[in-house]
Design an enzyme around this catalytic site. Structure first.
Site, mmCIF file in Angstrom:
data_model
loop_
_atom_site.group_PDB
_atom_site.id
_atom_site.type_symbol
_atom_site.label_atom_id
_atom_site.label_comp_id
_atom_site.label_asym_id
_atom_site.label_seq_id
_atom_site.Cartn_x
_atom_site.Cartn_y
_atom_site.Cartn_z
ATOM 1 N N ARG A 89 0.905 -1.062 -0.506
ATOM 2 C CA ARG A 89 0.518 -0.003 0.097
ATOM 3 C C ARG A 89 0.992 1.032 -0.013
ATOM 4 O O ARG A 89 2.110 1.735 0.724
ATOM 5 C CB ARG A 89 -0.438 0.281 1.053
ATOM 6 C CG ARG A 89 -1.918 -1.616 1.177
ATOM 7 C CD ARG A 89 -2.484 -0.803 2.672
ATOM 8 N NE ARG A 89 -3.631 -1.800 3.088
ATOM 9 C CZ ARG A 89 -3.920 -3.260 3.368
ATOM 10 N NH1 ARG A 89 -2.522 -3.689 2.994
ATOM 11 N NH2 ARG A 89 -4.790 -3.895 2.598
ATOM 12 N N HIS A 92 -0.153 3.612 4.482
ATOM 13 C CA HIS A 92 -0.562 2.830 5.630
ATOM 14 C C HIS A 92 -0.017 0.583 5.371
ATOM 15 O O HIS A 92 -1.293 0.109 5.255
ATOM 16 C CB HIS A 92 -2.284 2.597 5.446
ATOM 17 C CG HIS A 92 -3.101 3.463 5.812
ATOM 18 N ND1 HIS A 92 -3.151 3.572 7.409
ATOM 19 C CD2 HIS A 92 -3.693 4.733 5.278
ATOM 20 C CE1 HIS A 92 -3.795 4.789 7.338
ATOM 21 N NE2 HIS A 92 -3.895 4.933 6.169
ATOM 22 N N ARG A 129 -8.971 -3.595 9.667
ATOM 23 C CA ARG A 129 -7.241 -3.503 9.475
ATOM 24 C C ARG A 129 -7.501 -2.366 10.478
ATOM 25 O O ARG A 129 -7.166 -1.275 9.871
ATOM 26 C CB ARG A 129 -6.654 -3.956 8.018
ATOM 27 C CG ARG A 129 -5.721 -3.982 7.762
ATOM 28 C CD ARG A 129 -4.738 -4.440 6.477
ATOM 29 N NE ARG A 129 -3.486 -3.921 6.466
ATOM 30 C CZ ARG A 129 -3.059 -2.820 6.246
ATOM 31 N NH1 ARG A 129 -3.348 -1.596 6.061
ATOM 32 N NH2 ARG A 129 -1.783 -2.809 5.525
ATOM 33 N N ASN A 165 -9.146 6.790 11.138
ATOM 34 C CA ASN A 165 -8.171 6.529 11.458
ATOM 35 C C ASN A 165 -8.556 6.786 13.344
ATOM 36 O O ASN A 165 -9.778 6.881 13.582
ATOM 37 C CB ASN A 165 -7.118 7.781 11.281
ATOM 38 C CG ASN A 165 -6.521 7.395 10.225
ATOM 39 O OD1 ASN A 165 -5.670 6.368 9.887
ATOM 40 N ND2 ASN A 165 -6.453 8.794 9.684
HETATM 41 FE FE1 HDD Z 1 -6.495 6.770 2.850
HETATM 42 C C1 HDD Z 1 -5.029 3.840 2.745
HETATM 43 C C2 HDD Z 1 -7.857 6.333 5.851
HETATM 44 C C3 HDD Z 1 -7.286 10.719 3.605
HETATM 45 C C4 HDD Z 1 -5.411 7.017 -0.483
HETATM 46 N N1 HDD Z 1 -6.591 5.330 4.259
HETATM 47 C C5 HDD Z 1 -6.370 4.059 4.013
HETATM 48 C C6 HDD Z 1 -6.022 3.320 4.710
HETATM 49 C C7 HDD Z 1 -6.761 3.904 5.572
HETATM 50 C C8 HDD Z 1 -7.015 4.848 5.289
HETATM 51 C C9 HDD Z 1 -7.211 3.601 7.663
HETATM 52 C C10 HDD Z 1 -5.543 1.605 5.195
HETATM 53 C C11 HDD Z 1 -6.688 0.506 4.538
HETATM 54 C C12 HDD Z 1 -6.323 -0.706 4.479
HETATM 55 O O1 HDD Z 1 -6.724 -1.258 6.094
HETATM 56 O O2 HDD Z 1 -6.646 -1.334 3.953
HETATM 57 N N2 HDD Z 1 -6.892 8.027 4.762
HETATM 58 C C13 HDD Z 1 -7.421 7.784 6.106
HETATM 59 C C14 HDD Z 1 -8.452 8.623 5.934
HETATM 60 C C15 HDD Z 1 -7.905 9.591 5.850
HETATM 61 C C16 HDD Z 1 -7.757 9.338 4.019
HETATM 62 C C17 HDD Z 1 -8.847 8.282 7.703
HETATM 63 C C18 HDD Z 1 -8.790 10.951 5.610
HETATM 64 C C19 HDD Z 1 -9.420 11.590 6.283
HETATM 65 N N3 HDD Z 1 -6.479 8.631 1.623
HETATM 66 C C20 HDD Z 1 -6.797 9.769 2.095
HETATM 67 C C21 HDD Z 1 -6.760 10.858 0.477
HETATM 68 C C22 HDD Z 1 -6.744 9.933 -0.137
HETATM 69 C C23 HDD Z 1 -5.981 8.701 0.527
HETATM 70 C C24 HDD Z 1 -7.388 12.335 1.160
HETATM 71 C C25 HDD Z 1 -6.060 10.176 -1.674
HETATM 72 C C26 HDD Z 1 -6.794 11.479 -1.977
HETATM 73 N N4 HDD Z 1 -5.499 5.962 1.118
HETATM 74 C C27 HDD Z 1 -5.357 6.518 0.270
HETATM 75 C C28 HDD Z 1 -4.854 5.715 -1.013
HETATM 76 C C29 HDD Z 1 -4.731 4.302 0.242
HETATM 77 C C30 HDD Z 1 -5.066 4.745 1.755
HETATM 78 C C31 HDD Z 1 -3.282 5.375 -1.735
HETATM 79 C C32 HDD Z 1 -3.587 3.312 -0.117
HETATM 80 C C33 HDD Z 1 -4.218 1.719 0.514
HETATM 81 C C34 HDD Z 1 -5.073 1.479 0.117
HETATM 82 O O3 HDD Z 1 -5.442 3.362 0.001
HETATM 83 O O4 HDD Z 1 -6.349 1.164 -0.138
HETATM 84 O O5 HDD Z 1 -6.015 5.133 -1.606
#
Ligand code: HDD
Length: 715
Positions: A89, A92, A129, A165
Site C-alpha cells: 500500500r 498504511h 485492519r 483513523n
Molecule cells: Fe487513505 C489507505 C485512512 C485520506 C488515499 N487510508 C488508507 C487506509 C486507511 C486510510 C485506514 C488503510 C486501509 C487498509 O487497511 O487497507 N485516508 C484515511 C483517512 C483519511 C485518508 C482517515 C482522511 C480522512 N487517503 C486519504 C486521501 C487519499 C487517500 C485524501 C487520496 C486522495 N488511502 C489512500 C490510498 C490507500 C489509503 C492511497 C492506500 C492503500 C489503499 O488506499 O487501499 O488509496
C-alpha cells in the site's frame, strides 16, 4: 436472467450456514484449504512430485552436470516464488487485521434507512485492519504515527467500509494535496531516510507551508500517536458522511469507535525501545488478546447534524481538519463491535483486503467534504495496481449477498457466470434495476448551487482555533509530552529554516509551548503569542477522558521476577491471582532454565521454568512488574545490573510495580528516591505507583493477591 435478484438475496442470505455472524467466515470456508503435513506435495497442476529437493540435471556419482530447463516442477517453484510480492500500500502499508461482529443496540432509523444501523436483531460480520501510515510493510509498530482503523461491514445489502483513523482530523482539506503530504512525510527522495517517522525536514517544511495542517500536527505530537495497543485507541471516520432516512431526509454524520479498555498510550521512551526490541508489538498484542479470548470491543457512535443546521457553526462541518466538539454535538452510541477471530493466513486476508470510502449501502451517502470525494476515487484506483481489476472477487473482499451485473473479464477473473447475454436491457425478460423500496441505492435528490471554481467556503480558511482548543483541553502531563514530542521531531531537522520557522509557528498556538520547544531545538525564542489564545476548552479531546468502561487488568502483561530462593507462596498466589483476572503472568528468571524456590531441594523438576530471562525480555514488554521476596533471590537480583535496570526502567515508564518481603529492600536500592514510602510491616503501602508489603502473613497474603489482581489500581 429472469431471476428475481431481490428474492434471491433474501433466500441466499437465509440459507447461509453459520448464522448471521458466521456468514463471512462460512463464505471464506468455501475457499479455505487445510494443508496437512501428511498430504503429498503436488505441482500447481495437481501432479504428485517425487523429489522437491533437486533440480533435474545431467549428473552421476562423480560429476554434477548442467541443470535441465525441462524440469517444469523446479521452474514452477521458482516462477511462483519470483512473483510472490505485490506492491505494498502506498500509505498504511504495515497493518494487522481480525474478524469480528457488529451489533446494534439502538436503531438509528430516525436518521438512516441502512439495515446495518436500524435492525437491532442483526449481527453483521466485520473485518478490521489497523495500520501505521508512514512506514513500509516491514517497519516497526510503535513509531510515532497516525493509526489506520478501517472497518469492512459485510452487510446484507452489500459491503460498507469506514476507512478511518485513530485521530479525528486530517492534515489537509482537499484530496488534491494528498500526494504532497504523503511525499513530504515519507522517507526523503534522495536517500530514502528516515523510515516510518515524521522527524525530518520535509515533513515539518510541508506542515509549516500548509497552515491547515496545524490542528492535525498537534494531535500527531500528542500521546495519541503512540498507542499502547490497537485495542486501546479510538477510531474515527474523520470525514463527514450523510445519513438518509426512509423519508429521504439527510443528516450529516461523523462516525466514532470508543474502546471498552479505555484509551492508553506508551511513553515515548518505551515506544522507541519497543520499536527495536519487538517491532511486532501491536500486531502480537492483537493476536494474543484474541487467541486468549480477551476480545477487544468498541462502542460505535454517531454525531448527527440535520441538513438544515449545516451553517450553524463557526467552522465548516465538511472540513476534515475540524472536529465537531462533543459539547456541541454529543456522540450517540448505538452499537458495539467485537473482534473475536484471527486471520487464517495473512496475505490473502490482511494484505489483500481492499477498503474503499465509496463502499456505502442504502441509507449512507457522500457529503461534499472535499477530502472524502477525492478519497473515493483514490481507493478504487489504487487497488488496480495492488490487486488487479478483479480485486472485488478476492474472497476477503467479496460481499456476503449475491452480486449480479455485467462487469466481465479482466486479468484474474475466476467467477464463472452462466447465460447467453452480458448486457442490459436484453431480450430475456430482463428486470429493470431495483427501486428504492426494493433496496436499491438511490442518491437522494440534493440541490447544488455555486460557481465552478477551485475554491472552498470561507470557513475552510481558518486554521488555528481548533489547534488551540485541543492544546487548551489537554492535561498537564499530556501538554508536557506534546512539548517533548515537538522537541524530538524538530531536533531531527537539520535545516535551520525548518526548525526556526516551526518554533515561531507554535507561538500561534501557545507561547509557553513555543518557548519550551524553541529553546530545546535551537530556534529563536518567540517573545509574544502571535495569535491570541481564545482560552476555550472542549471535553473528550484529552485521552484521560476515556478511561476503561470498568477497571480491568484483563489481557495486561504482568512480569514476575525471580531468582533462586524466591518466596514460592507469594509467587504462586500472585500468579494465580493474575490469571484469575484474565491477565497474563510471565515469569522472568535470571535464566530460563529451572529456578528454585527458597527451601527447595533443587532437584530437577522441583523448581519453576521461567517464560523468559532478564536479558531476553525487557520491562518495556510488560504493563506491571511484581517481585516476590526471598532473601537469596533478592540478594542475587540486587547484584544484577540488568535486574536493577529492569525495575528503574519500569518505574520511569510509570508502570505499576509491586513487591513483598525482602523485595522492599531491592526497591529502595533500585529507585533510591527518598520520597518513596515503603512498607515496614504487613500493611501494604502505595507510593509513586510502587506497592510494597514488608512482611507477608497469611492474612496479608490475601491483600497482596487483591493488589496484584488490581494491578496496584494503576492500569
Ligand atoms: Fe487513505 C489507505 C485512512 C485520506 C488515499 N487510508 C488508507 C487506509 C486507511 C486510510 C485506514 C488503510 C486501509 C487498509 O487497511 O487497507 N485516508 C484515511 C483517512 C483519511 C485518508 C482517515 C482522511 C480522512 N487517503 C486519504 C486521501 C487519499 C487517500 C485524501 C487520496 C486522495 N488511502 C489512500 C490510498 C490507500 C489509503 C492511497 C492506500 C492503500 C489503499 O488506499 O487501499 O488509496
Amino acid at each position: 436472467m429472469s431471476s428475481n435478484i431481490i428474492q434471491d438475496t433474501a433466500e441466499k442470505v437465509k440459507s447461509m450456514v453459520g448464522g448471521e455472524k458466521g456468514r463471512k467466515i462460512a463464505d471464506l470456508d468455501t475457499v479455505t484449504q487445510t494443508v496437512s503435513p501428511k498430504d503429498r506435495i503436488t505441482s500447481d497442476f495437481g501432479v504428485k512430485m517425487g523429489n522437491v529437493d533437486e533440480w533435474l540435471r545431467v549428473a552421476s556419482n562423480d560429476k554434477t552436470g548442467p541443470m535441465l530447463l525441462e524440469d517444469s516442477f523446479a521452474r514452477e517453484r521458482i516462477h511462483r516464488f519470483d512473483h510472490e510480492r505485490i506492491p505494498e500500500r502506498v500509505v498504511h502499508a504495515r497493518g494487522a487485521g481480525a474478524f469480528g461482529t457488529f451489533r446494534l443496540f439502538e436503531s438509528a432509523e430516525d436518521v438512516t434507512m441502512a439495515g446495518v444501523l436500524t435492525d437491532t436483531s442483526r449481527e453483521t460480520p466485520v473485518f478490521v485492519r489497523f495500520s501505521t501510515v508512514q512506514g513500509s510493510r516491514g517497519s516497526a509498530d510503535t513509531v510515532r504515527d497516525v493509526r489506520g482503523f478501517a472497518v469492512k461491514f459485510y452487510t446484507q445489502e452489500g459491503n460498507w467500509d469506514i476507512v478511518g483513523n485513530n485521530i479525528p482530523v486530517f492534515f489537509i482539506q482537499d484530496s488534491i494535496k494528498f500526494p504532497d503530504i504523503v511525499h513530504a512525510v515519507k522517507p526523503e527522495p534522495h536517500n530514502e531516510v528516515p523510515q516510518a517517522q515524521s522527524a525530518h525536514n520535509n515533513f515539518w517544511d510541508f506542515v509549516y507551508m500548509h497552515t491547515e495542517a496545524t490542528h492535525m500536527f498537534m494531535w500527531t505530537m500528542s500521546d495519541r500517536a503512540i498507542p499502547r495497543s490497537y485495542r486501546m485507541m479510538q477510531g474515527f471516520g474523520v470525514n463527514t458522511f450523510v445519513l438518509v432516512n426512509k423519508k429521504g431526509e439527510r443528516h450529516y454524520v461523523k462516525f466514532h469507535w470508543t474502546p471498552e479498555l479505555g484509551v492508553h498510550s506508551l511513553v515515548w521512551d518505551e515506544a522507541l525501545k519497543i520499536a527495536g526490541q519487538d517491532p511486532d508489538f501491536h500486531r502480537k498484542d492483537l493476536w494474543e488478546a484474541i487467541e486468549n479470548g480477551a476480545y477487544p470491543k468498541w462502542k460505535f457512535g454517531i454525531q448527527v447534524i440535520p441538513e438544515a443546521r449545516e451553517h450553524d457553526f463557526d467552522f465548516d462541518i465538511l472540513d476534515a481538519t475540524k472536529v465537531w466538539p462533543e459539547d456541541l454535538i454529543p456522540v450517540r452510541y448505538i452499537g458495539e463491535m467485537e473482534l473475536n477471530r484471527n486471520v487464517d493466513e495473512y496475505f490473502p486476508q490482511t494484505e489483500q483486503v481492499a477498503f474503499c470510502t465509496s463502499h456505502m449501502v442504502p441509507g449512507i451517502a457522500h457529503s461534499d467534504d472535499p477530502l472524502l470525494q477525492g478519497r473515493s476515487f483514490s481507493y478504487f484506483d489504487t487497488q488496480l495496481s495492488r490487486l488487479g481489476i478483479n480485486w472485488q472477487e478476492l474472497p476477503i473482499n467479496k460481499p456476503v449477498c449475491p452480486v449480479m451485473n455485467f462487469n466481465r473479464d479482466g486479468q484474474g477473473r475466476h467467477t464463472i457466470t452462466k447465460g447467453q447475454v452480458n448486457y442490459w436491457p436484453n431480450r430475456f425478460e430482463a428486470r429493470p434495476p431495483a427501486s428504492a423500496q426494493e433496496g436499491a441505492y438511490i442518491e437522494p435528490p440534493f440541490n447544488v448551487q455555486g460557481i465552478k471554481a477551485r475554491t472552498k467556503s470561507a470557513k475552510f480558511r481558518e486554521h488555528y482555533n481548533q489547534a488551540q482548543l485541543f492544546f487548551n483541553s489537554l492535561s498537564e502531563p499530556e501538554k508536557n509530552h506534546l512539548a517533548a514530542a515537538f522537541s524530538f521531531e524538530l531536533d531531527h531537522c537539520d535545516d535551520p529554516v525548518v526548525y526556526e520557522r516551526m518554533s515561531q509557528r507554535l507561538a500561534d498556538i501557545d507561547l509557553g509551548l513555543a518557548q519550551t520547544v524553541a529553546e530545546l531545538v535551537g530556534g529563536p525564542k518567540p517573545e509574544k503569542q502571535t495569535r491570541p489564545n481564545h482560552g476555550k476548552k472542549a471535553s473528550k479531546l484529552s485521552q484521560l477522558e476515556f478511561p476503561p468502561a470498568k477497571p480491568t487488568i484483563a489481557s495486561r502483561r504482568i512480569a514476575i521476577i525471580i531468582a533462586d530462593g524466591f518466596d514460592n507462596t507469594v509467587y504462586s498466589a500472585v500468579k494465580a491471582a493474575v490469571k484469575a483476572s484474565s491477565a497474563l503472568p510471565f515469569t522472568i528468571g535470571v535464566r530460563r532454565s529451572e529456578v528454585f524456590p527458597a527451601g527447595a531441594s533443587k532437584t530437577p523438576g522441583s523448581g519453576v521454568k521461567p517464560d523468559h530471562h532478564l536479558e531476553g525480555m525487557r520491562s518495556t514488554m510488560f504493563d506491571a512488574v511484581f517481585v516476590p521476596g526471598g532473601a537469596e533471590s533478592i540478594k542475587t537480583l540486587s547484584k544484577s545490573g540488568r535486574a536493577l535496570h529492569w525495575l528503574r526502567e519500569a518505574f520511569g515508564h510509570l508502570k505499576a510495580i509491586g513487591g513483598t518481603g525482602e523485595a522492599v529492600e531491592l526497591f529502595k536500592l533500585a529507585f533510591a528516591l527518598p520520597e518513596i514510602q515503603v512498607s515496614t510491616n504487613d500493611q501494604a503501602v502505595e507510593s509513586y505507583g510502587v506497592v510494597t508489603m514488608a512482611h507477608v502473613s497469611p492474612d496479608s497474603l490475601k491483600e497482596t493477591v487483591t493488589i496484584a489482581k488490581e494491578g496496584a489500581g494503576l492500569l
